[in-house]
Design an enzyme around this catalytic site. Structure first.
Site, PDB file in Angstrom:
ATOM      1  N   ASP A  53     -18.304  10.056  37.977  1.00  0.00           N
ATOM      2  CA  ASP A  53     -18.021  11.218  37.120  1.00  0.00           C
ATOM      3  C   ASP A  53     -19.248  12.021  36.679  1.00  0.00           C
ATOM      4  O   ASP A  53     -20.307  11.472  36.382  1.00  0.00           O
ATOM      5  CB  ASP A  53     -17.280  10.765  35.860  1.00  0.00           C
ATOM      6  CG  ASP A  53     -15.888  10.293  36.186  1.00  0.00           C
ATOM      7  OD1 ASP A  53     -15.565  10.139  37.376  1.00  0.00           O
ATOM      8  OD2 ASP A  53     -15.116  10.071  35.241  1.00  0.00           O
ATOM      9  N   ASP A  62      -6.872   8.957  42.354  1.00  0.00           N
ATOM     10  CA  ASP A  62      -8.025   8.161  41.931  1.00  0.00           C
ATOM     11  C   ASP A  62      -8.039   6.808  42.650  1.00  0.00           C
ATOM     12  O   ASP A  62      -7.113   6.488  43.412  1.00  0.00           O
ATOM     13  CB  ASP A  62      -7.915   7.964  40.406  1.00  0.00           C
ATOM     14  CG  ASP A  62      -9.266   7.999  39.733  1.00  0.00           C
ATOM     15  OD1 ASP A  62     -10.256   7.592  40.377  1.00  0.00           O
ATOM     16  OD2 ASP A  62      -9.339   8.410  38.566  1.00  0.00           O
TER      17      ASP A  62
HETATM   18  C1  GAL Z   1     -11.986   8.858  36.898  1.00  0.00           C
HETATM   19  C2  GAL Z   1     -12.115  10.217  37.572  1.00  0.00           C
HETATM   20  C3  GAL Z   1     -12.104  11.282  36.511  1.00  0.00           C
HETATM   21  C4  GAL Z   1     -10.798  11.213  35.746  1.00  0.00           C
HETATM   22  C5  GAL Z   1     -10.606   9.809  35.189  1.00  0.00           C
HETATM   23  C6  GAL Z   1      -9.234   9.642  34.585  1.00  0.00           C
HETATM   24  O1  GAL Z   1     -11.965   7.837  37.834  1.00  0.00           O
HETATM   25  O2  GAL Z   1     -13.296  10.232  38.295  1.00  0.00           O
HETATM   26  O3  GAL Z   1     -12.271  12.560  37.087  1.00  0.00           O
HETATM   27  O4  GAL Z   1      -9.746  11.557  36.604  1.00  0.00           O
HETATM   28  O5  GAL Z   1     -10.746   8.838  36.198  1.00  0.00           O
HETATM   29  O6  GAL Z   1      -9.014   8.339  34.141  1.00  0.00           O
END
Ligand code: GAL
Length: 447
Positions: free
Chosen positions: A181, A123
């Site tokens: 997301d 991430d």
């Molecule tokens: C976001 C990511 C999600 C998930 C989340 C976890 O940035 O896009 O898919 O991994 O973090 O905190």
């Protein structure tokens, strides 16, 4: 790898409420439901780690939720004949504020490899403002660290499409997220599709646009924020379209639904088991689908030329007081040996439609002696004198996917081509959307 990763991930349904037991039950369910040959990566997303690194600085498992440690769960998942993936961030903390990999790329890659993991999602949270503007070198360093391990670890870059990961990670990552997301509404699914369609030229064998994890069978809140309204899960019709688009666009397909639930909707399992559809991803030339044409009629409220841009934030619709309208999309995915996959998607109508496609005029596909099959077994007819294909009774938001295979004779395809990625330009709509994404991402920046 012969196709993008397919599997199951904890995040969409469970966020931080994860345990070893829950994950092993999902892994077992994948096997029991006979899905393991289709979806073989079990990925543990954010929140698996303890708030403290070990005395020798290694990441370690949260001892409450993973009392036996990460190697133990990796071994158990491998014993089921599946592969296992993990999550970290390129910054100092994950998006949930737990320790992440900045400053420890090599150590973390070695630890994760030592535990036996096969996949790593990385991430973008926990970077400083300055680092956030140029995350590419950090992702590259993590890529080098992963490559240095004995284990083959599939590298997924989760940069939310903000700093053009399709360019900076295009050669070293197996996939990169194209947007922020997903959440469980059909219009968000379509926004992601619209935004990602023009990125098709960056997808190539072994390196794919990642449209985010599937929302089939997942329910939740708008924007995945607790205080926003609860929204209904996707219908069966929407789920089929969601899966079909991910498959033909060559995205990783990572499920999120609770497969171990006693109330599991078996119709969804049937949809997800469509091997013919999923096999399109393994076609040797690995071309992602493009939107070939849009057929509209009637009082449609949507400036179609802006579909790849900012206005996709607003779902388009037919304005019924003025009469019904048609808004049908035809997508094509070039396959090897002159074959072609064609998706017919009744996107904007409120009525069931028969959709007629002229192979020559609409698709610029002229092939004699075609074998036509429909991966969803829907009703259709094919006129081999006029070269027209008619999909019958396509439901609103519904779709179907045909495979056209020439059996002999002359064949040519001059439809929308896989344009050169170097000619890709950011248009003004995309720029506005990027600024918006950037604004949203500010909440993840380490101040
Ligand atoms: C976001 C990511 C999600 C998930 C989340 C976890 O940035 O896009 O898919 O991994 O973090 O905190």
């Amino acid at each position: 790898m012969a196709h993008p990763v397919r599997g199951w991930n904890t995040w969409n349904n469970y966020q931080c409420n994860i345990t070893e037991d829950l994950i092993l039950r999902q892994a077992q369910a994948i096997v029991d439901l006979n899905l393991s040959h289709l979806y073989n990566y079990i990925v543990i997303d954010d929140c698996w780690m303890s708030p403290e690194r070990s005395l020798s600085n290694e990441l370690q498992a949260d001892s409450n939720s993973f009392p036996n440690g990460m190697k133990s769960i990796a071994d158990k998942v491998h014993d089921l004949g599946l592969k296992i993936g993990l999550y970290t961030s390129i910054g100092e903390t994950t998006c949930e504020g737990l320790p992440a990999s900045h400053g420890y790329y090599y150590l973390d890659a070695a630890t994760i490899s030592g535990w036996g993991f096969d996949f790593l999602k990385v991430d973008t949270c926990g970077l400083t403002r300055e680092q956030m503007f140029n995350p590419a070198p950090f992702y590259e360093q993590m890529g080098v660290a992963l490559k240095a391990q004995e284990r083959d670890i599939v590298y997924n870059v989760c940069n939310w499409g903000i700093w053009e990961p399709w360019i900076f990670a295009g050669d070293f990552a197996a996939s990169w997220r194209t947007t922020t997301d997903i959440f469980p509404t059909f219009w968000r699914v379509l926004q992601i599709v619209d935004y990602s369609e023009s990125l098709a030229p960056f997808s190539k064998p072994g390196h794919y646009n990642d449209l985010d994890m599937l929302e089939v069978g997942v329910s939740g809140t708008l924007f995945n924020w607790e205080w926003t309204p609860k929204i209904r899960p996707l219908t069966h019709v929407e789920s089929k379209t969601h899966l079909s688009l991910w498959a033909i666009m060559n995205s990783p397909i990572v499920l999120g639904l609770n497969l171990a639930s006693p109330d599991l909707d078996l119709k969804l399992v049937e949809i997800l088991s469509n091997e013919k559809l999923l096999n399109l991803q393994a076609d040797p030339i690995q071309r992602p689908a493009r939107r070939q044409l849009v057929k509209t009629e009637g009082p449609l409220i949507a400036p179609t030329s802006l579909f790849t841009g900012f206005l996709t934030m607003l779902p388009h619709f037919c304005f019924s007081p003025l009469g019904d309208c048609t808004y049908v999309e035809i997508w094509t995915k070039q396959l090897s040996h002159d074959a072609l996959a064609v998706m017919v998607f009744n996107r904007g109508s409120s009525k069931i439609r028969d959709v007629k496609v002229s192979l020559k005029e609409d698709l610029h596909y002229s092939c004699e002696n075609l074998i036509v099959e429909d991966v969803w077994n829907s009703d259709f007819s094919y006129d081999d004198e006029l070269y027209t294909l008619t999909a019958s009774k396509v439901a609103p938001q519904g779709s179907t996917v045909f495979i056209l295979t020439p059996s002999s004779g002359i064949c040519s395809y001059n439809g929308i081509q896989h344009i050169d990625a170097n000619n890709f330009k950011i248009d003004s709509n995309r720029l506005v959307l990027l600024l918006l994404l950037w604004f949203i991402s500010l909440r993840f920046i380490k101040s």
